[in-house]
Write a protein that holds these residues in place. Structure first.
Motif, PDB file in Angstrom:
ATOM      1  N   ILE A 176       4.137  -5.157  -6.538  1.00 59.17           N
ATOM      2  CA  ILE A 176       2.847  -5.472  -5.927  1.00 59.17           C
ATOM      3  C   ILE A 176       2.442  -6.910  -6.239  1.00 59.17           C
ATOM      4  O   ILE A 176       1.976  -7.647  -5.363  1.00 59.17           O
TER       5      ILE A 176
ATOM      6  N   SER B  34       4.206  -2.124 -10.230  1.00 60.46           N
ATOM      7  CA  SER B  34       3.232  -3.168 -10.551  1.00 60.46           C
ATOM      8  C   SER B  34       3.824  -4.554 -10.331  1.00 60.46           C
ATOM      9  O   SER B  34       3.179  -5.446  -9.762  1.00 60.46           O
TER      10      SER B  34
ATOM     11  N   LYS C 279       2.072   1.901  -3.486  1.00 59.56           N
ATOM     12  CA  LYS C 279       0.947   2.416  -4.280  1.00 59.56           C
ATOM     13  C   LYS C 279       0.780   3.908  -4.024  1.00 59.56           C
ATOM     14  O   LYS C 279       0.559   4.701  -4.948  1.00 59.56           O
TER      15      LYS C 279
ATOM     16  N   GLU D 232       0.826  -1.212   0.000  1.00 58.75           N
ATOM     17  CA  GLU D 232       0.000   0.000   0.000  1.00 58.75           C
ATOM     18  C   GLU D 232       0.860   1.262   0.000  1.00 58.75           C
ATOM     19  O   GLU D 232       0.501   2.268  -0.626  1.00 58.75           O
TER      20      GLU D 232
END
Length: 215
Positions: free
Chosen positions: A195, A192, A57, A54
């Protein structure tokens, strides 16, 4: 190395190792076995990876927002990006520590398990315990490999973040924003991939926890 310093370093390693051993022994005396400590540390590592996912992000969102700068206070943009970078560094360090904690207790658990297997007089029980140990080790290797694979993807992203934040700090002009824009595609791709790797590692952690709790 000077023999005096070598002896001091060796003594320090022994003390640190003894402290770890004493810590686990102390927990076992109050009814907390090493396997429970291991499960707890895997849970903590899993939660940290979720938080780290998170955080990256959030950092990506701030970098994306910065590329849309159309005038105003660039120093405020720098401050936001730097805060995100520092938070990301902190999470990266936490991930690394969590993995090290798991490795430490797993070594203690497996060493103890292997030693205790030698004490069986019943061949069937010995074989069953050895099979369970082998299975647990196999699941553990999958887990730690997955966690380290995800962790390895963090530093390259931090390196780009660090460069861009410093460049913005030193310039605070359109050139710095242009630099951010040129790197945004790569940053998006790397975050990306991170994650995705984190999510795989989180799933491995959940599977390992279920395996340990059902044994």
């Amino acid at each position: 190395m000077n023999s005096k310093y070598f002896l001091l370093a060796f003594a320090l390693l022994l003390i640190l190792g003894a402290c770890s051993t004493m810590y686990y022994e102390g927990l076992e005396k109050i009814g907390i076995p090493k396997r429970d400590v291991m499960v707890h540390r895997v849970e903590k590592a899993r939660d940290t990876q979720e938080e780290t996912k998170e955080q990256f992000k959030s950092a990506l969102a701030q970098f994306t927002a910065a590329t849309n700068f159309r005038g105003g206070d660039l120093e405020a943009i720098y401050t936001k990006l730097n805060d995100e970078y520092e938070a990301s560094v902190s999470k990266a360090e936490e991930v690394r520590t969590r993995i090290e904690d798991i490795e430490d207790v797993s070594q203690a658990l497996f060493d103890e398990w292997e030693q205790e297997i030698t004490q069986y007089s019943n061949a069937n029980m010995k074989r069953s315990s050895q099979n369970k140990l082998n299975t647990t080790k196999s699941h553990y290797r999958q887990l730690i490999t997955s966690m380290k694979s995800a962790e390895a993807k963090i530093e390259p992203i931090l390196s780009v973040f660090r460069d861009q934040v410093m460049f913005l700090k030193h310039n605070l002009n359109a050139q710095a924003i242009a630099s951010l824009k040129s790197e945004l595609g790569n940053i998006e791709s790397d975050v990306s991939a991170l994650i995705s790797s984190m999510e795989k590692s989180i799933n491995e952690a959940n599977a390992f926890i279920n395996t340990m709790e059902n044994k």
